[in-house]
Design an enzyme around this catalytic site. Structure first.
Site, PDB file in Angstrom:
ATOM      1  N   PRO A   2       4.187 127.971  19.080  1.00 26.51           N
ATOM      2  CA  PRO A   2       3.560 126.869  19.521  1.00 26.51           C
ATOM      3  C   PRO A   2       3.974 125.698  18.622  1.00 26.51           C
ATOM      4  O   PRO A   2       3.289 126.753  16.800  1.00 26.51           O
ATOM      5  CB  PRO A   2       2.833 126.502  19.657  1.00 26.51           C
ATOM      6  CG  PRO A   2       2.624 127.960  20.766  1.00 26.51           C
ATOM      7  CD  PRO A   2       3.282 128.797  20.253  1.00 26.51           C
ATOM      8  N   GLU A   3       4.800 124.958  18.352  1.00 29.42           N
ATOM      9  CA  GLU A   3       4.964 123.519  17.269  1.00 29.42           C
ATOM     10  C   GLU A   3       3.902 122.000  17.904  1.00 29.42           C
ATOM     11  O   GLU A   3       3.503 122.336  19.099  1.00 29.42           O
ATOM     12  CB  GLU A   3       6.921 123.455  17.045  1.00 29.42           C
ATOM     13  CG  GLU A   3       7.070 124.702  16.782  1.00 29.42           C
ATOM     14  CD  GLU A   3       8.394 124.625  16.064  1.00 29.42           C
ATOM     15  OE1 GLU A   3       8.988 123.516  16.060  1.00 29.42           O
ATOM     16  OE2 GLU A   3       9.101 125.249  17.023  1.00 29.42           O
TER      17      GLU A   3
END
Length: 275
Positions: A2-3
């Site tokens: 996840p960014e």
């Protein structure tokens, strides 16, 4: 992994459900994730009241009472959800927190690359995982002037430079590919060749793609879900990422989206549009 948009979406979803609530039971079902849990973590969590939730790069910071912070990182397969106690337990629910209103927070991580740490309030900026991070890309201080200065003299591809968390915090493979496409910059271009004009364009592209991704709940790839368990849907708006061989949006190139490998990661771009 996840960014920034996915982590920010989770932070917002958790904040709306758990801020102000008290933890009445803290259950650690193993001793570690990527690293061992800090000593006496369950005792510190049990009975603590949850304050504001913040984010730094890809990390979530949860205030506990008046002097503590819980530092969370989702890793590659982690997910944090807040829901009803009636929901059945799932495999890999490694940390389960029950709140005073019956809400149950579950940290689920099949691959155990996530982490949880405890930090004293006021010392978060000194934590080894946070101390070297660059600015937040959605803050006003991040812009073309800053970016041009940090990239000057760097003889690495611009794609690699943007993935360096010391230059800008929170960016990852997906959103760097998308931002470079919007800015019409080749991922193979040397960072040192990004002057002020290109840097202005790139900073604006980074801000716009992150803002739109957050509004869409992030991109659901493999394990990522929002705090309520729902999927994000920004993956339906990707221009290039994961679209090798498909037509480039708004471009008449014959080849379509290309895929190359840079530093062991897939890069997607349009060779005609991005120079």
């Amino acid at each position: 992994m996840p960014e920034l948009p996915e982590v920010e979406t989770v932070r917002r979803g958790l904040a709306s459900k758990i801020s102000g609530r008290r933890i009445v039971q803290a259950e650690l079902r193993r001793a570690d994730l990527r690293r061992p849990f800090p000593p006496s973590l369950a005792a510190r969590l049990d009975g603590a009241r949850i304050g504001a939730l913040g984010r730094r790069g890809k990390y979530i910071l949860i205030e506990l009472d008046t002097d503590g912070l819980l530092l969370l990182h989702l890793g590659m397969s982690g997910r944090i959800t807040a829901g009803s106690a009636a929901l059945p337990a799932a495999p890999h629910d490694h940390v389960v927190l029950t709140l005073d209103d019956g809400t149950v927070i579950r940290f689920n991580d099949p691959r155990r690359f996530g982490l949880i740490d405890y930090v004293s309030r006021g010392e978060a900026a000194l934590h080894p995982l946070l101390a070297g991070l660059g600015p937040e890309p959605l803050e006003p201080s991040f812009g073309g002037a800053y970016l041009a200065g940090k990239l000057a003299g760097r003889l690495t591809p611009i794609k690699a430079a943007l993935l360096d968390q010391r230059i800008v915090a929170g960016l990852g493979n997906i959103y760097v590919c998308e931002a470079l496409y919007r800015a019409e910059l080749s991922p193979k271009r040397l960072a040192a060749s990004i002057g002020r004009r290109r840097a202005d364009r790139l900073a604006a592209a980074i801000k716009s793609v992150l803002t739109e991704a957050i509004a869409a709940g992030g991109s659901s790839v493999r394990d990522y879900v929002q705090a309520n368990g729902e999927l994000g849907y920004f993956q339906h708006h990707w221009a290039v990422y994961g679209r090798e061989g498909e037509p480039c949006p708004g471009c008449n190139c014959a080849e379509g989206v290309r895929r190359i490998v840079q530093s062991g990661r897939s890069t997607f771009y349009c060779a005609k549009r991005q120079r």
